[in-house]
Design an enzyme around this catalytic site. Sequence first.
Site, PDB file in Angstrom:
ATOM      1  N   ASP A  93      19.480 -14.696 -39.812  1.00 15.83           N
ATOM      2  CA  ASP A  93      19.807 -13.586 -39.863  1.00 15.83           C
ATOM      3  C   ASP A  93      20.663 -13.908 -41.626  1.00 15.83           C
ATOM      4  O   ASP A  93      21.018 -15.266 -41.592  1.00 15.83           O
ATOM      5  CB  ASP A  93      20.255 -13.779 -39.070  1.00 15.83           C
ATOM      6  CG  ASP A  93      20.164 -12.579 -38.583  1.00 15.83           C
ATOM      7  OD1 ASP A  93      18.082 -13.207 -38.217  1.00 15.83           O
ATOM      8  OD2 ASP A  93      20.433 -11.324 -37.021  1.00 15.83           O
ATOM      9  N   ASP A  94      20.202 -12.843 -42.410  1.00 16.92           N
ATOM     10  CA  ASP A  94      21.487 -12.540 -43.912  1.00 16.92           C
ATOM     11  C   ASP A  94      21.115 -13.011 -44.607  1.00 16.92           C
ATOM     12  O   ASP A  94      21.400 -13.198 -44.970  1.00 16.92           O
ATOM     13  CB  ASP A  94      23.075 -12.956 -43.279  1.00 16.92           C
ATOM     14  CG  ASP A  94      23.333 -12.384 -42.686  1.00 16.92           C
ATOM     15  OD1 ASP A  94      22.950 -11.545 -41.866  1.00 16.92           O
ATOM     16  OD2 ASP A  94      24.802 -12.650 -41.891  1.00 16.92           O
ATOM     17  N   HIS A 148      24.799   0.383 -37.583  1.00 17.78           N
ATOM     18  CA  HIS A 148      23.921   1.870 -37.384  1.00 17.78           C
ATOM     19  C   HIS A 148      24.835   2.659 -36.590  1.00 17.78           C
ATOM     20  O   HIS A 148      24.329   3.705 -36.608  1.00 17.78           O
ATOM     21  CB  HIS A 148      22.694   1.352 -36.488  1.00 17.78           C
ATOM     22  CG  HIS A 148      21.998   0.557 -37.731  1.00 17.78           C
ATOM     23  ND1 HIS A 148      20.393   1.002 -37.755  1.00 17.78           N
ATOM     24  CD2 HIS A 148      21.955   0.440 -39.007  1.00 17.78           C
ATOM     25  CE1 HIS A 148      20.189  -0.029 -38.100  1.00 17.78           C
ATOM     26  NE2 HIS A 148      20.586  -0.462 -39.906  1.00 17.78           N
ATOM     27  N   HIS A 164      22.241 -18.566 -38.531  1.00 16.24           N
ATOM     28  CA  HIS A 164      22.289 -17.812 -40.059  1.00 16.24           C
ATOM     29  C   HIS A 164      22.244 -18.745 -40.333  1.00 16.24           C
ATOM     30  O   HIS A 164      22.409 -19.968 -41.029  1.00 16.24           O
ATOM     31  CB  HIS A 164      23.768 -17.293 -39.940  1.00 16.24           C
ATOM     32  CG  HIS A 164      24.037 -16.069 -39.095  1.00 16.24           C
ATOM     33  ND1 HIS A 164      24.459 -16.237 -37.869  1.00 16.24           N
ATOM     34  CD2 HIS A 164      24.100 -15.107 -39.441  1.00 16.24           C
ATOM     35  CE1 HIS A 164      24.380 -15.116 -37.333  1.00 16.24           C
ATOM     36  NE2 HIS A 164      24.736 -14.414 -38.084  1.00 16.24           N
TER      37      HIS A 164
END
Length: 252
Positions: free
Chosen positions: A53-54, A111, A212
């Site tokens: 991720d990221d 979110h 990550h």
Amino acid sequence: MGHKVLRYGAVLAGGSALAHGIPAVATIPFVRIKLFSKLSGLGRANHLALTFDDGPDPKSTLIFLDTLDQLGHKATFFMLGLMVERNPSIAREVVSRGHEIGLHGYEHINHLYRTFPGVLADIRKGFDTIVNLTDTTPTWFRPPYGVLSTSSLISAKLTGLKPILWTTWGKDWEDSCTPETIFHNLTKSIDPNSTNSRISNPRMAGPTLLLHDSDCTSQVSSWISSVNSLHLLDKWATENQFGLGTLSDHFL
Ligand SMILES: [Zn+2]
């Protein structure tokens, strides 16, 4: 770092699943029951989905690509639209080396704290950025912080994306992480004997691993331990007869 604690603190609110190293899903029970196994990335037996991720990040992502080439593995990279906008050539390099791009959102926002139109706009902007700059169409969506709200679910569906979280994580954002702690966190709850069993549940057995490839939301330089943990993971996977690959490969 503080915001990382907050980040996974938000996940903690989701439920007891976290005790097993599995992220909380949505807080709505029927969603959890119907979608949980797929959302937590349980795919085919004898296989581990490798996800990052990221990124893409000019400091680190190319080093992950070189290491994966060296080890002979493909992975799924959940990119932020903002990072793709800043580093389009690295995003394209990920594709040209045979890896898969997933969407992690345009911005790294929680979110739960956004309205539905705000979440939808973020997901659509991230999706369009990846399509326009890499000429590939993402299949998968993983929300920032692993917080999958009803807005996330509906927005992903409207954008044609499949939501997915993960089964185990390396906790590679922590200040004190080392390749060994990351490897341990990734693998401690995986039982190769049951996970590799084609008899008990051949279609829903192999876990999805979260790491990550950027420290943009983590402790500075934490990616160095993450990339080095891949050697330990590769050795363990070979010994336990797991293949490693992308999410699309994982759900064949
Ligand atoms: Zn993230």
